[in-house]
Design a protein around this motif. Sequence first.
Motif, PDB file in Angstrom:
ATOM      1  N   ILE A 233      -6.916 -39.337 -19.389  1.00 32.81           N
ATOM      2  CA  ILE A 233      -6.627 -38.279 -18.718  1.00 32.81           C
ATOM      3  C   ILE A 233      -5.716 -38.061 -18.835  1.00 32.81           C
ATOM      4  CG2 ILE A 233      -6.432 -37.373 -16.453  1.00 32.81           C
ATOM      5  CD1 ILE A 233      -8.888 -39.084 -15.651  1.00 32.81           C
ATOM      6  N   VAL A 234      -4.289 -39.201 -18.665  1.00 34.95           N
ATOM      7  CA  VAL A 234      -2.811 -39.421 -19.433  1.00 34.95           C
ATOM      8  C   VAL A 234      -2.464 -38.535 -20.101  1.00 34.95           C
ATOM      9  CG1 VAL A 234      -0.444 -39.624 -19.197  1.00 34.95           C
ATOM     10  CG2 VAL A 234      -2.258 -40.488 -16.899  1.00 34.95           C
ATOM     11  N   GLN A 235      -3.335 -39.663 -21.556  1.00 31.30           N
ATOM     12  CA  GLN A 235      -3.029 -38.587 -22.745  1.00 31.30           C
ATOM     13  C   GLN A 235      -3.410 -37.339 -23.703  1.00 31.30           C
ATOM     14  OE1 GLN A 235      -0.667 -41.452 -25.430  1.00 31.30           O
ATOM     15  NE2 GLN A 235      -0.932 -39.025 -25.784  1.00 31.30           N
ATOM     16  N   ASP A 236      -4.436 -36.725 -23.608  1.00 25.70           N
ATOM     17  CA  ASP A 236      -5.016 -35.809 -22.895  1.00 25.70           C
ATOM     18  C   ASP A 236      -4.123 -34.622 -22.837  1.00 25.70           C
ATOM     19  OD1 ASP A 236      -6.783 -37.326 -25.073  1.00 25.70           O
ATOM     20  OD2 ASP A 236      -8.481 -37.020 -23.814  1.00 25.70           O
ATOM     21  N   HIS A 237      -3.422 -35.139 -21.463  1.00 26.06           N
ATOM     22  CA  HIS A 237      -2.694 -33.714 -20.976  1.00 26.06           C
ATOM     23  C   HIS A 237      -1.409 -33.210 -22.099  1.00 26.06           C
ATOM     24  CE1 HIS A 237      -0.515 -31.283 -17.970  1.00 26.06           C
ATOM     25  NE2 HIS A 237      -2.197 -31.684 -16.843  1.00 26.06           N
ATOM     26  N   ASP A 238      -1.317 -31.450 -22.060  1.00 25.41           N
ATOM     27  CA  ASP A 238      -1.285 -30.806 -22.575  1.00 25.41           C
ATOM     28  C   ASP A 238       0.429 -31.597 -22.971  1.00 25.41           C
ATOM     29  OD1 ASP A 238      -3.445 -30.069 -23.676  1.00 25.41           O
ATOM     30  OD2 ASP A 238      -3.304 -27.957 -22.427  1.00 25.41           O
ATOM     31  N   ALA A 239       1.230 -31.513 -21.842  1.00 29.30           N
ATOM     32  CA  ALA A 239       2.629 -31.781 -21.175  1.00 29.30           C
ATOM     33  C   ALA A 239       2.471 -33.455 -21.668  1.00 29.30           C
ATOM     34  CB  ALA A 239       3.047 -31.656 -19.677  1.00 29.30           C
ATOM     35  N   VAL A 240       2.240 -34.093 -21.888  1.00 31.88           N
ATOM     36  CA  VAL A 240       2.337 -35.449 -22.194  1.00 31.88           C
ATOM     37  C   VAL A 240       2.340 -35.419 -24.024  1.00 31.88           C
ATOM     38  CG1 VAL A 240       1.455 -37.911 -22.161  1.00 31.88           C
ATOM     39  CG2 VAL A 240       1.268 -36.660 -20.145  1.00 31.88           C
ATOM     40  N   PHE A 241       3.680 -35.944 -24.215  1.00 31.86           N
ATOM     41  CA  PHE A 241       4.490 -36.303 -25.633  1.00 31.86           C
ATOM     42  C   PHE A 241       3.818 -37.981 -25.742  1.00 31.86           C
ATOM     43  CE2 PHE A 241       7.040 -38.460 -27.782  1.00 31.86           C
ATOM     44  CZ  PHE A 241       6.800 -37.662 -29.534  1.00 31.86           C
ATOM     45  N   HIS A 242       4.201 -39.119 -24.941  1.00 34.64           N
ATOM     46  CA  HIS A 242       4.132 -40.394 -25.149  1.00 34.64           C
ATOM     47  C   HIS A 242       3.719 -40.487 -23.616  1.00 34.64           C
ATOM     48  CE1 HIS A 242       4.877 -44.599 -25.965  1.00 34.64           C
ATOM     49  NE2 HIS A 242       4.350 -44.368 -27.420  1.00 34.64           N
ATOM     50  N   VAL A 262       5.399 -41.130 -18.256  1.00 28.74           N
ATOM     51  CA  VAL A 262       5.192 -40.789 -19.181  1.00 28.74           C
ATOM     52  C   VAL A 262       6.582 -40.046 -20.327  1.00 28.74           C
ATOM     53  CG1 VAL A 262       4.256 -39.129 -19.271  1.00 28.74           C
ATOM     54  CG2 VAL A 262       3.048 -40.270 -17.790  1.00 28.74           C
ATOM     55  N   ASP A 263       6.334 -39.645 -21.106  1.00 31.26           N
ATOM     56  CA  ASP A 263       7.220 -38.635 -21.631  1.00 31.26           C
ATOM     57  C   ASP A 263       7.180 -37.405 -21.534  1.00 31.26           C
ATOM     58  OD1 ASP A 263       9.736 -38.136 -23.427  1.00 31.26           O
ATOM     59  OD2 ASP A 263       9.492 -39.438 -24.830  1.00 31.26           O
ATOM     60  N   PHE A 264       7.185 -36.628 -20.987  1.00 29.07           N
ATOM     61  CA  PHE A 264       6.628 -35.140 -21.061  1.00 29.07           C
ATOM     62  C   PHE A 264       7.744 -34.529 -22.623  1.00 29.07           C
ATOM     63  CE2 PHE A 264       6.059 -36.358 -16.959  1.00 29.07           C
ATOM     64  CZ  PHE A 264       5.169 -35.814 -17.124  1.00 29.07           C
ATOM     65  N   HIS A 265       6.971 -33.793 -22.925  1.00 30.30           N
ATOM     66  CA  HIS A 265       7.451 -33.076 -24.553  1.00 30.30           C
ATOM     67  C   HIS A 265       8.829 -32.275 -23.534  1.00 30.30           C
ATOM     68  CE1 HIS A 265       3.982 -33.253 -26.378  1.00 30.30           C
ATOM     69  NE2 HIS A 265       3.165 -32.809 -25.898  1.00 30.30           N
ATOM     70  N   PRO A 266       9.696 -32.078 -24.688  1.00 23.52           N
ATOM     71  CA  PRO A 266      11.230 -31.575 -24.169  1.00 23.52           C
ATOM     72  C   PRO A 266      11.851 -30.522 -23.989  1.00 23.52           C
ATOM     73  CG  PRO A 266      11.299 -32.512 -26.439  1.00 23.52           C
ATOM     74  CD  PRO A 266       9.823 -33.029 -26.084  1.00 23.52           C
ATOM     75  N   HIS A 267      10.470 -29.870 -24.288  1.00 31.17           N
ATOM     76  CA  HIS A 267      10.516 -28.120 -23.431  1.00 31.17           C
ATOM     77  C   HIS A 267      10.168 -27.385 -22.864  1.00 31.17           C
ATOM     78  CE1 HIS A 267       6.474 -27.496 -24.395  1.00 31.17           C
ATOM     79  NE2 HIS A 267       6.338 -28.196 -25.706  1.00 31.17           N
ATOM     80  N   LEU A 268       9.651 -28.547 -22.077  1.00 28.21           N
ATOM     81  CA  LEU A 268       9.202 -28.078 -21.107  1.00 28.21           C
ATOM     82  C   LEU A 268      10.274 -28.104 -19.538  1.00 28.21           C
ATOM     83  CD1 LEU A 268       6.024 -30.243 -20.557  1.00 28.21           C
ATOM     84  CD2 LEU A 268       5.755 -28.543 -20.765  1.00 28.21           C
ATOM     85  N   ALA A 276       3.072 -30.751 -14.304  1.00 29.80           N
ATOM     86  CA  ALA A 276       2.390 -31.431 -14.345  1.00 29.80           C
ATOM     87  C   ALA A 276       1.992 -32.572 -14.009  1.00 29.80           C
ATOM     88  CB  ALA A 276       3.015 -32.004 -16.271  1.00 29.80           C
ATOM     89  N   ILE A 277       2.816 -32.759 -13.557  1.00 28.87           N
ATOM     90  CA  ILE A 277       2.772 -34.338 -12.087  1.00 28.87           C
ATOM     91  C   ILE A 277       1.720 -34.803 -11.528  1.00 28.87           C
ATOM     92  CG2 ILE A 277       3.659 -35.945 -10.758  1.00 28.87           C
ATOM     93  CD1 ILE A 277       6.286 -35.593 -12.557  1.00 28.87           C
ATOM     94  N   GLU A 297       6.082 -41.164 -13.034  1.00 29.03           N
ATOM     95  CA  GLU A 297       7.526 -41.476 -13.783  1.00 29.03           C
ATOM     96  C   GLU A 297       7.764 -40.173 -14.864  1.00 29.03           C
ATOM     97  OE1 GLU A 297      10.579 -44.440 -13.440  1.00 29.03           O
ATOM     98  OE2 GLU A 297       9.533 -45.020 -14.267  1.00 29.03           O
ATOM     99  N   ALA A 298       8.532 -39.085 -14.608  1.00 28.52           N
ATOM    100  CA  ALA A 298       8.787 -38.902 -15.520  1.00 28.52           C
ATOM    101  C   ALA A 298      10.091 -39.931 -16.807  1.00 28.52           C
ATOM    102  CB  ALA A 298       9.185 -37.792 -15.697  1.00 28.52           C
ATOM    103  N   GLN A 299       9.894 -40.092 -18.017  1.00 25.81           N
ATOM    104  CA  GLN A 299      11.187 -40.990 -18.654  1.00 25.81           C
ATOM    105  C   GLN A 299      10.380 -40.659 -20.280  1.00 25.81           C
ATOM    106  OE1 GLN A 299      10.579 -45.044 -17.588  1.00 25.81           O
ATOM    107  NE2 GLN A 299      12.815 -45.300 -17.417  1.00 25.81           N
TER     108      GLN A 299
END
Length: 313
Positions: A233-242, A262-268, A276-277, A297-299
Amino acid sequence: MAQHSSKKVIFAALAGNAMIAVTKFAAAAFTGSSAMFSEGIHSTVDTGNQALLLYGLKRASRPADERHPFGYGSEIYFWAFVVAILIFAVGAGVSFYEGVHKLQDPHPVSDAYVNYIVLAFAMVFEGAAWWVAYRAFKQGKGKLGYLKAIQASKDPSIFTVLLEDSAAMAGLVVAFVGILLAQILGIPELDGAASMVIGVILAMAAVLLAYETKGLLIGEGAQPALVRQLRGIVQDHDAVFHINELLTLHQGPQDLLVTVSVDFHPHLSADEVEAAIADLELSMKRADGVVRRVFVEAQSWRAHRAAVRHADI
C-alpha cells in the motif's frame, strides 16, 4: 466480532469444566482413584483459568487513558501467561504429586464403574467444549498447520482453551486406561502412574502455552502476509519515493500499531505530503480491521540510514 468468538469459546469451556469438576471429585472420594482425583484437580484448574481469561478480556477492552495511551489490549497476554503458570504449578504439580503418593501407598480402586460413568460424561462435556474451540481456531488458522497457527495467532484466549481442552481429552483417556488396567491386572500402582502421566500432559501443554504467550508479552509484529500488504500500500502510493522502514506491533489481538518511515518525492509541497500521509493512514486501516494506529514519518532515505548507523554505534 473476534472478541465475541473468543468469549463464546471460553464460556463453552467454562460450562463444560464446571459441570464435571464436582462430579470427578465425588467419584474420586467414593472410589479412592488417584487418576480421578487428578482429573478433578484438572477440571477445577481449567474452570479457574477460563474465569481468568474472561477477566483478561474485560480488562483488555478498556479504552485508552492518560496513563495507558495505547490502551489495555495486551493485558489479555498477561492473563494468558498466568493461566499457563497455573496449569503447570497447580494442575501438573498436584497431579504428579498425587500419582507419586499413590505409588508409595497403593490401594485398589473400589466401585470402578463409577469412574467409568463419570469419565464417559466428562468426555461428552469436554468434547463439546473442545469442538467449539476447535471450530473457532480452525476458522482463523487458514492454510497454516496447527502448530504454525498457534505460533502465528495473536489471540491467546482461543488457542489457550484449545490446548486446555486437548490436554483434558488426553487426560480422560489416560485416566480411563489407568483405572481399567489397575482393575483388570490387579495392580493399583497403575492408577497412580496414570495420574503422573496426566501431570506430564498438563506440564507439556503449560510449557507450550507459556512459550507462545511470552512472545506476545514481549511484543510480536503482524503476520508476514499483512506486513507485505501494508508495505505494498505504501510503496504503490504515487507520493512515495522510497520506504525506509515499516514496523508493526500487536498491542492486543485486534490492535495493531504501524509505524512507517517514508521518503516522499522531493517535488511535493508540504500540503501534498500531509494529504499523502492522511491517505496512507486511511488505506492501511481499511486494509485490515486490526490496524488501529498508524504513524507515518516523512524522512529522506539518507537521513534514515544515518540515523540507523548512529543508533548502532
